[in-house]
Design a protein around this motif. Structure first.
Motif, mmCIF file in Angstrom:
data_model
loop_
_atom_site.group_PDB
_atom_site.id
_atom_site.type_symbol
_atom_site.label_atom_id
_atom_site.label_comp_id
_atom_site.label_asym_id
_atom_site.label_seq_id
_atom_site.Cartn_x
_atom_site.Cartn_y
_atom_site.Cartn_z
ATOM 1 N N MET A 64 26.913 -23.919 53.179
ATOM 2 C CA MET A 64 28.021 -23.792 52.235
ATOM 3 C C MET A 64 28.335 -22.337 51.918
ATOM 4 O O MET A 64 29.506 -21.945 51.823
ATOM 5 C CB MET A 64 27.683 -24.527 50.929
ATOM 6 N N ILE A 65 27.298 -21.527 51.764
ATOM 7 C CA ILE A 65 27.505 -20.100 51.488
ATOM 8 C C ILE A 65 28.272 -19.449 52.632
ATOM 9 O O ILE A 65 29.228 -18.701 52.415
ATOM 10 C CB ILE A 65 26.149 -19.401 51.255
ATOM 11 N N ARG A 66 27.862 -19.757 53.869
ATOM 12 C CA ARG A 66 28.556 -19.179 55.034
ATOM 13 C C ARG A 66 29.999 -19.649 55.101
ATOM 14 O O ARG A 66 30.912 -18.841 55.357
ATOM 15 C CB ARG A 66 27.815 -19.539 56.324
ATOM 16 N N LYS A 67 30.217 -20.937 54.908
ATOM 17 C CA LYS A 67 31.576 -21.469 55.014
ATOM 18 C C LYS A 67 32.486 -20.902 53.930
ATOM 19 O O LYS A 67 33.687 -20.717 54.157
ATOM 20 C CB LYS A 67 31.562 -23.000 54.940
ATOM 21 N N GLY A 68 31.938 -20.634 52.751
ATOM 22 C CA GLY A 68 32.741 -20.083 51.670
ATOM 23 C C GLY A 68 32.933 -18.586 51.746
ATOM 24 O O GLY A 68 33.754 -18.034 51.009
ATOM 25 N N GLY A 69 32.164 -17.919 52.599
ATOM 26 C CA GLY A 69 32.307 -16.479 52.748
ATOM 27 C C GLY A 69 31.602 -15.673 51.681
ATOM 28 O O GLY A 69 31.902 -14.491 51.477
ATOM 29 N N GLY A 70 30.636 -16.279 50.991
ATOM 30 C CA GLY A 70 29.929 -15.548 49.933
ATOM 31 C C GLY A 70 30.690 -15.639 48.618
ATOM 32 O O GLY A 70 31.391 -16.610 48.341
ATOM 33 N N GLY A 71 30.579 -14.624 47.804
ATOM 34 C CA GLY A 71 31.295 -14.626 46.536
ATOM 35 C C GLY A 71 30.565 -15.412 45.471
ATOM 36 O O GLY A 71 29.341 -15.354 45.346
ATOM 37 N N ASN A 72 31.315 -16.190 44.688
ATOM 38 C CA ASN A 72 30.779 -16.885 43.514
ATOM 39 C C ASN A 72 30.520 -18.354 43.841
ATOM 40 O O ASN A 72 31.427 -19.087 44.226
ATOM 41 C CB ASN A 72 31.758 -16.782 42.349
ATOM 42 N N PHE A 73 29.281 -18.765 43.697
ATOM 43 C CA PHE A 73 28.853 -20.142 43.965
ATOM 44 C C PHE A 73 28.679 -20.828 42.611
ATOM 45 O O PHE A 73 27.897 -20.383 41.778
ATOM 46 C CB PHE A 73 27.528 -20.126 44.732
ATOM 47 N N VAL A 74 29.415 -21.925 42.384
ATOM 48 C CA VAL A 74 29.425 -22.584 41.081
ATOM 49 C C VAL A 74 28.822 -23.981 41.196
ATOM 50 O O VAL A 74 29.225 -24.767 42.063
ATOM 51 C CB VAL A 74 30.851 -22.662 40.503
ATOM 52 N N VAL A 75 27.866 -24.285 40.327
ATOM 53 C CA VAL A 75 27.259 -25.614 40.219
ATOM 54 C C VAL A 75 27.781 -26.257 38.946
ATOM 55 O O VAL A 75 27.780 -25.628 37.882
ATOM 56 C CB VAL A 75 25.721 -25.509 40.163
ATOM 57 N N ILE A 76 28.232 -27.514 39.050
ATOM 58 C CA ILE A 76 28.671 -28.230 37.854
ATOM 59 C C ILE A 76 27.824 -29.482 37.671
ATOM 60 O O ILE A 76 27.369 -30.100 38.634
ATOM 61 C CB ILE A 76 30.170 -28.587 37.891
ATOM 62 N N ARG A 77 27.611 -29.841 36.420
ATOM 63 C CA ARG A 77 26.809 -31.005 36.088
ATOM 64 C C ARG A 77 27.136 -31.429 34.660
ATOM 65 O O ARG A 77 27.732 -30.645 33.901
ATOM 66 C CB ARG A 77 25.330 -30.689 36.246
ATOM 67 N N ALA A 78 26.754 -32.652 34.280
ATOM 68 C CA ALA A 78 27.005 -33.129 32.922
ATOM 69 C C ALA A 78 25.792 -32.968 32.026
ATOM 70 O O ALA A 78 25.921 -32.925 30.799
ATOM 71 C CB ALA A 78 27.443 -34.590 32.941
ATOM 72 N N THR A 79 24.615 -32.912 32.615
ATOM 73 C CA THR A 79 23.371 -32.693 31.886
ATOM 74 C C THR A 79 22.486 -31.797 32.748
ATOM 75 O O THR A 79 22.778 -31.565 33.924
ATOM 76 C CB THR A 79 22.629 -34.015 31.610
ATOM 77 N N GLY A 80 21.392 -31.323 32.186
ATOM 78 C CA GLY A 80 20.440 -30.564 32.992
ATOM 79 C C GLY A 80 20.440 -29.091 32.691
ATOM 80 O O GLY A 80 20.996 -28.628 31.689
ATOM 81 N N THR A 81 19.807 -28.339 33.581
ATOM 82 C CA THR A 81 19.519 -26.930 33.348
ATOM 83 C C THR A 81 20.191 -26.061 34.412
ATOM 84 O O THR A 81 20.972 -26.538 35.235
ATOM 85 C CB THR A 81 18.008 -26.689 33.397
ATOM 86 N N ASP A 82 19.835 -24.782 34.387
ATOM 87 C CA ASP A 82 20.355 -23.823 35.368
ATOM 88 C C ASP A 82 19.392 -23.622 36.536
ATOM 89 O O ASP A 82 19.391 -22.574 37.180
ATOM 90 C CB ASP A 82 20.631 -22.486 34.691
ATOM 91 N N ALA A 83 18.577 -24.636 36.845
ATOM 92 C CA ALA A 83 17.536 -24.480 37.866
ATOM 93 C C ALA A 83 18.100 -24.113 39.229
ATOM 94 O O ALA A 83 17.412 -23.479 40.043
ATOM 95 C CB ALA A 83 16.713 -25.766 37.971
ATOM 96 N N ARG A 118 38.007 -22.146 39.251
ATOM 97 C CA ARG A 118 39.076 -21.685 40.140
ATOM 98 C C ARG A 118 38.658 -20.446 40.918
ATOM 99 O O ARG A 118 39.176 -20.196 42.001
ATOM 100 C CB ARG A 118 40.349 -21.396 39.339
ATOM 101 N N GLY A 119 37.725 -19.679 40.377
ATOM 102 C CA GLY A 119 37.273 -18.482 41.067
ATOM 103 C C GLY A 119 36.120 -18.710 42.009
ATOM 104 O O GLY A 119 35.590 -17.754 42.580
ATOM 105 N N ALA A 120 35.732 -19.961 42.224
ATOM 106 C CA ALA A 120 34.554 -20.256 43.048
ATOM 107 C C ALA A 120 34.872 -20.167 44.528
ATOM 108 O O ALA A 120 35.951 -20.563 44.975
ATOM 109 C CB ALA A 120 34.020 -21.645 42.715
ATOM 110 N N GLU A 121 33.895 -19.668 45.279
ATOM 111 C CA GLU A 121 33.966 -19.707 46.746
ATOM 112 C C GLU A 121 33.209 -20.916 47.304
ATOM 113 O O GLU A 121 33.320 -21.218 48.497
ATOM 114 C CB GLU A 121 33.393 -18.417 47.348
ATOM 115 N N ALA A 122 32.444 -21.594 46.471
ATOM 116 C CA ALA A 122 31.772 -22.844 46.839
ATOM 117 C C ALA A 122 31.420 -23.558 45.540
ATOM 118 O O ALA A 122 31.091 -22.920 44.544
ATOM 119 C CB ALA A 122 30.518 -22.589 47.668
ATOM 120 N N VAL A 123 31.491 -24.907 45.559
ATOM 121 C CA VAL A 123 31.188 -25.709 44.376
ATOM 122 C C VAL A 123 30.230 -26.821 44.768
ATOM 123 O O VAL A 123 30.442 -27.515 45.771
ATOM 124 C CB VAL A 123 32.461 -26.319 43.755
ATOM 125 N N PHE A 124 29.189 -26.992 43.964
ATOM 126 C CA PHE A 124 28.204 -28.048 44.216
ATOM 127 C C PHE A 124 28.072 -28.900 42.960
ATOM 128 O O PHE A 124 27.888 -28.380 41.859
ATOM 129 C CB PHE A 124 26.847 -27.441 44.572
#
Length: 331
Positions: A64-83, A118-124
């Motif tokens: 995913m990092i390669r396909k997005g070209g680096g930059g800002n990788f954003v993880v979204i979730r409804a509960t949990g931590t920043d692990a 909107r500024g993400a280069e990849a979203v998980f």
């Protein structure tokens, strides 16, 4: 020494102020690295990661990092931590990794959340409870922003619950998680809860996904989901994608390959179920299965596997799953 102590004090103050900047907000936000917007070329093709839960698959995140070209990788979730932040950041190739916990429809409409997405280069989309994602995110500016990102070919991935919401059809899990035996015995059980159209991702149109397939013996319930989708008139032909734990399917421009330790199962229906009714065991014959393992590939557009794939059929017969494979193995 005084200068050093002053610098330490200013650093400690800044660390305290950073979380306070979002105090009282309907979301939680964590970041590592440089979160200023990156400028990278737009990817030429759509790409997705379908991860089956359990231990994360390093190669899938690196892809995913390669396909997005680096930059800002954003993880979204409804509960949990920043692990995920230190885990992904340590792989290199990204400017920052950000986790946004979005636990309400208010949070899913917050301008800051939308701006970071909107500024993400990849979203998980992390694991958790897909029922939360549907209740909190579906039909909000957050889901609209995810669709915008997909349309711009920003890589999107999900594991477990995050995988569940990527297909056109969705097992919502709003009640207690349904087992294969329960679903096959009663396809209209209160725990067989289905939804649809959280996102529109062309390779996954007409498909429903499921995770932890081998470890939690979920193939029977996936067959039941397909029966329900067809029987309820949502589509004439339904497709299912089941992913084992510690396994991921990498999809680019409709072409898929597998990484990790397990297999990926591709199911396709033929016609209507013979018996699919409340309080009645399911009978649904000849659901086609293609099992992808090793270095094989799968064409989602033509629904056809190449290389290390095996082909067989599954039938639900009065609530019991029967396989055409030698010895009757369903996996």
């Amino acid at each position: 020494m005084k200068i050093f102590k002053r610098w330490i004090g200013m650093l400690a103050l800044s660390l305290c102020i950073a979380p306070a900047a979002h105090a009282g907000k309907p979301y939680k936000y964590y970041a590592v690295g440089d979160t200023s917007d990156a400028v990278v070329p737009r990817p030429a093709q759509q790409s997705f990661v379908l991860m089956g839960g359990g231990p994360d698959v390093d190669d899938a995140f690196k892809w995913m990092i390669r396909k997005g070209g680096g930059g800002n990788f954003v993880v979204i979730r409804a509960t949990g931590t920043d692990a995920y932040n230190p885990y992904i950041f340590a792989m290199g190739g990204v400017r920052s990794v950000e986790t946004i916990v979005v636990p309400s429809r208010d949070a899913a409409s917050d301008p800051f959340v939308l701006q970071r997405l909107r500024g993400a280069e990849a979203v998980f989309i992390a694991g958790g409870d897909q029922g939360d994602y549907l209740q909190y995110w579906k039909g909000t500016p957050l889901s609209a922003t995810l669709q915008e990102l997909a349309n711009r070919n920003v890589p999107i991935g999900g594991t477990s619950a995050g995988l569940a919401v990527l297909g056109q059809f969705i097992y919502s899990g709003l009640n207690q998680s349904v087992t294969s035996s329960e679903a096959l015995a009663n396809p209209y059980s209160k725990n067989v809860t289905l939804d649809r159209d959280f996102l529109s991702l062309p390779p996954l149109l007409g498909a429903i996904t499921d995770s932890h397939l081998d470890a939690r013996d979920r193939l029977g319930r996936l067959v039941t989901f397909l029966a329900r989708v067809v029987n309820d008139g949502w589509t004439s032909t339904a497709r299912g994608i089941g992913v084992d734990v510690e396994t991921a399917l990498l999809v680019e421009n409709g072409q898929a390959s597998r990484v990790g330790v397990g297999a990926v199962y591709f199911l396709k229906t033929v016609g209507l179920p013979q018996v699919c009714a409340p309080q009645t065991p399911l009978t649904y014959q000849n659901v086609g299965v293609q099992r992808l393992s090793g270095t094989g590939t799968f064409d989602l557009d033509n629904w056809s596997g190449y290389g290390a794939t095996s082909n067989y059929s599954l039938s639900a017969v009065k609530g019991t799953l029967v396989s055409s494979q030698p010895g009757g193995a369903i996996y």
